[in-house]
Design an enzyme around this catalytic site. Structure first.
Site, PDB file in Angstrom:
ATOM      1  N   ASP A  48       0.844  -1.181   0.000  1.00 32.82           N
ATOM      2  CA  ASP A  48       0.000   0.000   0.000  1.00 32.82           C
ATOM      3  C   ASP A  48       0.888   1.242   0.000  1.00 32.82           C
ATOM      4  O   ASP A  48       1.782   1.368   0.843  1.00 32.82           O
ATOM      5  CB  ASP A  48      -0.886  -0.027   1.252  1.00 32.82           C
ATOM      6  CG  ASP A  48      -1.961   1.028   1.235  1.00 32.82           C
ATOM      7  OD1 ASP A  48      -3.015   0.773   0.640  1.00 32.82           O
ATOM      8  OD2 ASP A  48      -1.732   2.109   1.821  1.00 32.82           O
ATOM      9  N   ILE A  49       0.657   2.152  -0.949  1.00 30.37           N
ATOM     10  CA  ILE A  49       1.418   3.392  -1.003  1.00 30.37           C
ATOM     11  C   ILE A  49       1.037   4.231   0.217  1.00 30.37           C
ATOM     12  O   ILE A  49      -0.141   4.469   0.466  1.00 30.37           O
ATOM     13  CB  ILE A  49       1.138   4.171  -2.306  1.00 30.37           C
ATOM     14  CG1 ILE A  49       1.555   3.335  -3.525  1.00 30.37           C
ATOM     15  CG2 ILE A  49       1.874   5.517  -2.293  1.00 30.37           C
ATOM     16  CD1 ILE A  49       1.134   3.928  -4.862  1.00 30.37           C
ATOM     17  N   GLU A  91      -4.493   2.566  -4.165  1.00 31.12           N
ATOM     18  CA  GLU A  91      -3.049   2.588  -3.962  1.00 31.12           C
ATOM     19  C   GLU A  91      -2.512   1.240  -3.504  1.00 31.12           C
ATOM     20  O   GLU A  91      -1.394   1.142  -3.017  1.00 31.12           O
ATOM     21  CB  GLU A  91      -2.671   3.682  -2.962  1.00 31.12           C
ATOM     22  CG  GLU A  91      -3.141   3.458  -1.547  1.00 31.12           C
ATOM     23  CD  GLU A  91      -4.500   4.079  -1.221  1.00 31.12           C
ATOM     24  OE1 GLU A  91      -4.848   4.072  -0.036  1.00 31.12           O
ATOM     25  OE2 GLU A  91      -5.219   4.538  -2.112  1.00 31.12           O
TER      26      GLU A  91
END
Length: 167
Positions: A48-49, A91
């Site tokens: 996950d960004i 994301e």
């Protein structure tokens, strides 16, 4: 099964050219069955960004898209041929790593995490490149009954544990 380098228009996302979540679910189900039959390990990684919402709010959604695209390139280039890399949504990205224990997967994704942390993202609205980071969670096939969705869910829980521990 197709590895990291193979993409088909039917199963690839337009923004990243990585596989989509539906295809990832299908491949994970097949690899989980194969892993059980052969007794070989299997790991799933969710990534996950970090702070993408803040980046979008500061620089706009086109900047967020630029980060998503470059992260996808780094993950795809860093994956092994036997791995499957997909954009899970927003994301989030996921990797399927056949014949890989969670400890082995953690070593590989640490190199990916460092590459993303070192990358510079050129975005409109910023005179200098910006930086981004990514959190990863790893889960492995259990010996008991487990569905592909459960394995993916375990990796998803692991990424949120990583975020809560400081990313």
């Amino acid at each position: 099964l197709a590895g990291a380098g193979a993409r088909t228009a039917e199963h690839a996302g337009r923004k990243t050219s990585l596989y989509n979540a539906q295809y990832f679910d299908e491949v994970t189900t097949k690899e989980l069955e194969r892993s059980r039959k052969t007794g070989r390990p299997l790991s799933v990684v969710m990534a996950d960004i970090d702070h993408l919402r803040d980046l979008n709010n500061s620089y706009g959604h086109l900047a967020g898209d630029a980060v998503i695209k470059k992260v996808a390139q780094i993950l795809g280039a860093s994956a092994r041929e036997s791995d499957t890399v997909a954009r899970f949504g927003g994301e989030e990205f996921c990797l399927l790593m056949p014949n890989t224990t969670p400890d082995e997967a953690a070593i590989q994704v640490e190199a990916m995490r460092k590459a993303i942390e070192a990358a510079e993202f050129t975005v409109a609205g910023s005179p200098t490149p910006i930086k981004s980071t990514m959190s990863f969670g790893v889960a492995g096939r259990s010996d008991g009954p487990q569905t592909a969705k459960e394995l993916i869910h375990d990796a998803d829980l692991a990424v949120y544990q990583a975020k809560h521990r400081g990313r």
